[in-house]
Design a protein around this motif. Structure first.
Motif, PDB file in Angstrom:
ATOM      1  N   LEU A  12     -80.658 -72.124 113.905  1.00  0.00           N
ATOM      2  CA  LEU A  12     -79.677 -73.077 114.438  1.00  0.00           C
ATOM      3  C   LEU A  12     -79.645 -74.355 113.611  1.00  0.00           C
ATOM      4  O   LEU A  12     -78.600 -75.018 113.530  1.00  0.00           O
TER       5      LEU A  12
ATOM      6  N   ILE B  93     -72.229 -65.859 117.385  1.00  0.00           N
ATOM      7  CA  ILE B  93     -72.073 -66.759 116.231  1.00  0.00           C
ATOM      8  C   ILE B  93     -70.604 -67.109 116.024  1.00  0.00           C
ATOM      9  O   ILE B  93     -70.248 -68.280 115.796  1.00  0.00           O
TER      10      ILE B  93
ATOM     11  N   LEU C   6     -77.356 -68.156 121.362  1.00  0.00           N
ATOM     12  CA  LEU C   6     -78.015 -67.706 120.137  1.00  0.00           C
ATOM     13  C   LEU C   6     -79.509 -68.035 120.187  1.00  0.00           C
ATOM     14  O   LEU C   6     -80.348 -67.212 119.801  1.00  0.00           O
ATOM     15  N   ALA C   7     -79.839 -69.217 120.684  1.00  0.00           N
ATOM     16  CA  ALA C   7     -81.256 -69.570 120.844  1.00  0.00           C
ATOM     17  C   ALA C   7     -81.953 -68.580 121.765  1.00  0.00           C
ATOM     18  O   ALA C   7     -83.068 -68.133 121.493  1.00  0.00           O
TER      19      ALA C   7
ATOM     20  N   PHE D 244     -70.660 -74.530 115.313  1.00  0.00           N
ATOM     21  CA  PHE D 244     -71.348 -73.969 114.159  1.00  0.00           C
ATOM     22  C   PHE D 244     -70.477 -74.130 112.922  1.00  0.00           C
ATOM     23  O   PHE D 244     -69.242 -74.058 113.009  1.00  0.00           O
TER      24      PHE D 244
ATOM     25  N   ARG E  92     -76.888 -81.675 114.966  1.00  0.00           N
ATOM     26  CA  ARG E  92     -78.198 -81.164 115.383  1.00  0.00           C
ATOM     27  C   ARG E  92     -78.837 -81.989 116.504  1.00  0.00           C
ATOM     28  O   ARG E  92     -80.033 -81.861 116.751  1.00  0.00           O
TER      29      ARG E  92
ATOM     30  N   LEU F 295     -80.780 -79.890 118.932  1.00  0.00           N
ATOM     31  CA  LEU F 295     -81.663 -78.862 118.386  1.00  0.00           C
ATOM     32  C   LEU F 295     -83.071 -78.936 118.958  1.00  0.00           C
ATOM     33  O   LEU F 295     -83.697 -77.903 119.229  1.00  0.00           O
TER      34      LEU F 295
ATOM     35  N   LEU G  29     -75.777 -75.360 113.127  1.00  0.00           N
ATOM     36  CA  LEU G  29     -75.175 -76.426 113.928  1.00  0.00           C
ATOM     37  C   LEU G  29     -74.507 -77.486 113.071  1.00  0.00           C
ATOM     38  O   LEU G  29     -75.079 -77.964 112.086  1.00  0.00           O
TER      39      LEU G  29
ATOM     40  N   LEU H  86     -83.316 -77.131 122.234  1.00  0.00           N
ATOM     41  CA  LEU H  86     -83.161 -75.691 122.048  1.00  0.00           C
ATOM     42  C   LEU H  86     -84.426 -75.071 121.466  1.00  0.00           C
ATOM     43  O   LEU H  86     -84.794 -73.947 121.800  1.00  0.00           O
TER      44      LEU H  86
ATOM     45  N   VAL I 166     -85.665 -70.419 116.099  1.00  0.00           N
ATOM     46  CA  VAL I 166     -84.502 -71.166 116.587  1.00  0.00           C
ATOM     47  C   VAL I 166     -84.242 -72.375 115.694  1.00  0.00           C
ATOM     48  O   VAL I 166     -83.093 -72.648 115.303  1.00  0.00           O
TER      49      VAL I 166
ATOM     50  N   GLY J 138     -69.416 -69.717 118.370  1.00  0.00           N
ATOM     51  CA  GLY J 138     -69.893 -71.035 117.959  1.00  0.00           C
ATOM     52  C   GLY J 138     -69.062 -71.619 116.840  1.00  0.00           C
ATOM     53  O   GLY J 138     -68.763 -72.824 116.823  1.00  0.00           O
TER      54      GLY J 138
ATOM     55  N   ALA K 239     -74.682 -72.127 121.270  1.00  0.00           N
ATOM     56  CA  ALA K 239     -75.989 -72.530 120.741  1.00  0.00           C
ATOM     57  C   ALA K 239     -77.109 -72.060 121.664  1.00  0.00           C
ATOM     58  O   ALA K 239     -78.140 -71.551 121.203  1.00  0.00           O
TER      59      ALA K 239
END
Length: 222
Positions: free
Chosen positions: A189, A137, A85-86, A146, A196, A199, A193, A202, A185, A140, A82
């Protein structure tokens, strides 16, 4: 006095070409204007690059090599899928201010990748970049963080969402690149996710992930 034709000239030619493509597009950029700005002959440009397509290829390849170096640092320095990717998503937007001319030039002319043989090297580098995003990804998904998704489609959507940022993002506008990245993001995400709860951190434009990305961009440039 004879013209200098060393590597410094090559870098200067590419820099002016990049700036002009960002401002006027590929079709609106010509050797005469580049030569006039640098005080050299068109023959010097031809000596270094041959054709305009080869200059565009050099622009694309150098751009993607820089982006890959930065992305690899981001992935290495951030721990979870996460966060990684962020970080990549923030980088997509920070390019709009970190390397503005090259980013605009690259993004506005990327459609030429489809049918220009001279740009095959750039196509391969872009594929490598997309593979890196897919790998993040996939990790995740494999870790259960994910939800399951079509990796190819998701990575293309992620890449495509940032591809047109040059058309709407204004570096001098009311929203910073970090804030635009935070929105990206939250969007991406938020859909990936399973939980979350993290989140908000992030998607914090002043958070730790953004700081790591900034350092990665500086380290790759240095």
């Amino acid at each position: 006095m004879a013209e200098l034709r060393g590597p410094g000239r090559s870098d200067e030619i590419l820099a002016v070409f990049t700036r002009n493509v960002a401002r006027y597009g590929y079709d609106g950029t010509n050797f005469s204007e580049i030569a006039a700005e640098l005080g050299i002959s068109k023959g010097t440009i031809v000596h270094h690059y041959g054709t305009k397509d080869r200059l565009l290829a050099a622009l694309h390849e150098s751009y993607m090599r820089r982006r890959l170096a930065e992305a690899e640092l981001v992935v290495a320095r951030l721990g979870s899928p996460a966060e990684r990717l962020a970080g990549l998503l923030y980088a997509f937007m920070l390019y709009q201010v970190h390397d503005r001319d090259a980013t605009v030039a690259f993004q506005r002319e990327i459609v030429r990748f489809a049918d220009q043989p001279a740009l095959a090297g750039g196509v391969r580098l872009r594929a490598t970049y997309l593979d890196l995003v897919r790998g993040v990804i996939e990790s995740g998904v494999d870790s259960g963080k994910f939800r399951r998704t079509d990796l190819n489609v998701q990575s293309l959507l992620v890449f495509g969402s940032a591809q047109w940022a040059w058309t709407w993002f204004d570096p001098d506008g009311p929203q910073s690149a970090e804030e635009a990245g935070a929105a990206l993001v939250d969007l991406v995400l938020g859909s990936l996710l399973v939980r979350r709860t993290g989140l908000a951190s992030l998607a914090d434009p002043a958070g730790d992930v953004v700081e790591v990305v900034r350092k990665c961009l500086l380290a790759a440039a240095g």
